[in-house]
Design a protein around this motif. Structure first.
Motif, mmCIF file in Angstrom:
data_model
loop_
_atom_site.group_PDB
_atom_site.id
_atom_site.type_symbol
_atom_site.label_atom_id
_atom_site.label_comp_id
_atom_site.label_asym_id
_atom_site.label_seq_id
_atom_site.Cartn_x
_atom_site.Cartn_y
_atom_site.Cartn_z
ATOM 1 N N SER A 64 0.819 -1.222 0.000
ATOM 2 C CA SER A 64 0.000 0.000 0.000
ATOM 3 C C SER A 64 0.846 1.261 0.000
ATOM 4 C CB SER A 64 -0.938 0.006 1.219
ATOM 5 O OG SER A 64 -0.198 -0.004 2.426
ATOM 6 N N GLY A 65 2.153 1.149 0.269
ATOM 7 C CA GLY A 65 3.032 2.317 0.230
ATOM 8 C C GLY A 65 3.499 2.800 1.588
ATOM 9 N N LYS A 66 3.232 2.045 2.653
ATOM 10 C CA LYS A 66 3.572 2.495 4.007
ATOM 11 C C LYS A 66 5.078 2.735 4.152
ATOM 12 C CE LYS A 66 1.959 -1.099 6.178
ATOM 13 N NZ LYS A 66 1.676 -1.948 5.004
ATOM 14 N N THR A 67 5.870 1.713 3.823
ATOM 15 C CA THR A 67 7.317 1.836 3.998
ATOM 16 C C THR A 67 7.910 2.818 3.004
ATOM 17 O OG1 THR A 67 7.553 -0.371 4.949
ATOM 18 C CG2 THR A 67 9.492 0.552 3.885
ATOM 19 N N THR A 68 7.373 2.882 1.800
ATOM 20 C CA THR A 68 7.865 3.868 0.824
ATOM 21 C C THR A 68 7.691 5.284 1.366
ATOM 22 O OG1 THR A 68 7.358 2.418 -1.042
ATOM 23 C CG2 THR A 68 7.590 4.762 -1.518
#
Length: 614
Positions: free
Chosen positions: A391-395
């Motif tokens: 979902s893009g959390k770490t990005t």
């Protein structure tokens, strides 16, 4: 009647006989060294799942591997039986044992990437297993589609031609399940197979395990530190501590009304997705093999201990419908441990946000990872960022920390724009924004002592003199409840929870204004997880820094954050106060995430195996 006699009594009463019977299993360091696992006895019937739970180091994985007739390097299986359909696996010759693995008993490890050959397409790997272990001649070419359907993958032909690294974590785990079930084994051993997966992917994997075991009459042993997952999947649960089973019985009784003080401590540490509660871990650590003393190994950590506990090894007794290894089992009421409401922290400071993210779009090559994400982190506040894997959390976290530079938009910290990459940021900014990584085993340099690791951080990002660095390091270790003697230890001499505390201490040593915690509890057992979360809450309250807490464990969010941001495929699905987002989600995506959160179900009898309603 002891629990070891239960399978015989059930068979006599007309119930199905156990498919797996483990009796007196013992594993030692070498042939004559101290015991790692001792007197482990349990049974599993066809179509049912036994949960094996406990803290890290309790012996769960040692038992799991012994069920395959295997012991890790330096260990030896020195006693006991593993009877599968009446035949003792431990009595087989090496050649017969190799033939049994994959055909009669199979194993699913925690990390699916370790079960898959990175150099072969996944379709070829499934066909190879079918060809080697299938009991039907020529089945390998015909049953790949059937096996894929059983693990709820209906892949297009090109997916079967992909290498493992081209699949998501959930897809990799289902391929690993397909390979494990392909030979129609009688027993499958699953060692933390959903650790690191988001709640939705975890639900699909668990439903797959449940359905396959019931459909094919497979006995399963499910190793986990997640008691909420176990309560929803298994029929019986065995709680391990210091190499022994200390409580075993029906899951609704053991986890719903625990008797053993250790089980009560584990249950009390499980976070609730419905209520904001203070998390209480179990103080102290379990003794290692060779240092367990003459009495009960839990006595030093137990609030119910009496003098006899220091000298007498407790034997299992039957109480309240389960077997308990405790001298005081008859006098402890079987009930849920007390859970205290969370005391709210101080309100966020007035003024502008500590961190402002506005319209950030990020990519990896041609793959879009974030699309116009915006959020604010007020001073002294904690913002939880949640969502499925991918979902893009770490990005998002890496963009803020300067570890990923391919982004557009605006990120300001304390009112000033942040340079895109860390190497272009000044020393003061690098110290003010600190990152704690997910895996404590890879985030610390194994060739340096803890004192050197923290000292390097102080040398590079502060003006603390060489003479004062040791004192600062000892002070920050004290803040995370570690003794100063840890300074001379190397990372491999510490437990996973201790390593994660060291990683937090390293970040705190430079007095940050913003701490980014990226899945810092995902690989920790439930007790250590509770200790780490309460530790972060306390230190944040004392030092008054802002925090971004990234997690796929939505049950933790109420216990640490004031605001939640839900990411879906690189976009913000919804954001707002935690009570609003988790208690009354507006977006269907968030509603589904909350439905998929595993819950400890203390007041319900075990739900029969089968898929959950959508």
């Amino acid at each position: 009647m002891s629990h070891s006699e239960a399978p015989q009594a059930e068979a006599e009463a007309g119930r199905p006989k156990a498919r797996l019977e483990v009796a007196g299993l013992e594993v030692r360091l070498g042939r004559s060294g101290p015991d790692v696992v001792r007197e482990v006895t349990f049974a599993v019937r066809a179509g049912e799942v036994l949960g094996l739970v406990g803290e890290s180091g309790s012996g769960k994985t040692t038992v799991a591997l012994a069920l395959l007739g295997h012991a890790r390097r330096g260990l030896c299986i020195t006693a006991g039986q593993v009877l599968l359909d009446g035949a003792d696996l431990l009595a087989l010759s090496p050649r017969d044992l190799r033939a049994a693995r994959g055909a009669r008993v199979s194993y699913v490890p925690q990390d699916p990437s370790s079960a898959l050959n990175p150099a072969l397409p996944v379709g070829a790997q499934v066909r190879e297993v079918l060809r080697v272990h299938s009991r039907t001649a020529g089945a390998a070419g015909d049953r790949v589609a059937e096996v894929m359907g059983e693990v709820r993958l209906d892949p297009p032909p090109e997916m079967l031609r992909r290498d493992p690294h081209q699949l998501s974590g959930g897809q990799q785990q289902r391929i690993a399940l397909a390979m494990a079930f392909a030979g129609r084994p009688s027993l499958i051993v699953l060692d933390e197979p959903t650790t690191g997966l988001d709640v939705s992917t975890q639900r699909h994997v668990l439903d797959t395990v449940r359905s396959l075991c019931r459909s094919h009459g497979v006995a399963a042993v499910y190793v986990s530190h997640d008691l909420a997952v176990v309560s929803d999947l298994v029929s019986e649960v065995a709680v391990m501590y210091a190499g022994r089973v200390v409580e075993i019985g029906p899951v609704a009784r053991v986890l719903g009304e625990p008797v053993h003080p250790y089980t009560r401590g584990l249950v009390g540490a499980v976070p609730s997705p419905e209520r904001a509660e203070a998390l209480a871990g179990i103080d102290g650590q379990q003794p290692r093999p060779g240092r367990r003393g003459p009495g009960c190994p839990f006595a030093a950590r137990c609030g119910h201990a009496i003098a006899d506990c220091a000298t007498q090894v407790p034997e299992p007794v039957t109480v309240a419908g389960r077997a308990v290894r405790c001298l005081r089992a008859q006098g402890i009421q079987a009930t849920q441990p007390e859970r205290l409401p969370l005391v709210p922290g101080p309100p966020a400071a007035a003024g502008g946000p500590a961190l402002l993210v506005r319209g950030v779009t990020a990519s990896y090559g041609h793959r879009l990872a974030l699309a116009g994400v915006s959020l604010e982190v007020p001073p002294r506040a904690c913002v939880a960022v949640v969502g499925e894997s991918g979902s893009g959390k770490t990005t998002l976290a890496r963009c803020v920390a300067g570890l990923h530079g391919n982004w557009t938009g605006e990120i300001t910290f304390r009112g000033r724009p942040l340079a895109r990459v860390a190497r272009r940021r000044d020393k003061d900014t690098l110290g003010r924004v600190q990152y704690v990584f997910q895996n404590p085993y890879t985030s610390l340099n194994p060739r340096k002592t803890i004192g050197q690791i923290i000292g390097q951080q102080l040398e590079e990002l502060t003006s603390v003199s060489r003479r004062d660095r040791a004192d600062r390091a000892a002070d920050v270790l004290n803040d995370v409840s570690l003794a100063p003697d840890v300074l001379s230890s190397y990372p491999d001499q510490l437990s996973g929870g201790e390593r994660q505390r060291v990683a937090i201490a390293r970040a705190l040593a430079v007095n940050p204004d913003l701490l980014i915690c990226d899945e810092v509890t995902s690989s920790l057992d439930v007790s250590v997880q509770a200790i780490i979360v309460e530790l972060l809450r306390r230190i944040q309250r004392e030092r008054q820094f802002a925090m971004i807490f990234i997690t796929h464990n939505l049950a933790l969010v109420r216990s640490i954050a004031q605001t939640a941001v839900v990411l879906r495929r690189g976009e913000v699905a919804e954001s707002g106060p935690v009570e609003q987002i988790l208690g009354h989600p507006a977006d269907p995506y968030t509603q589904r995430l909350m439905q998929d959160v595993p819950r400890l179900r203390p007041s319900r009898t075990h739900r029969p195996p089968g898929p959950r309603p959508a």
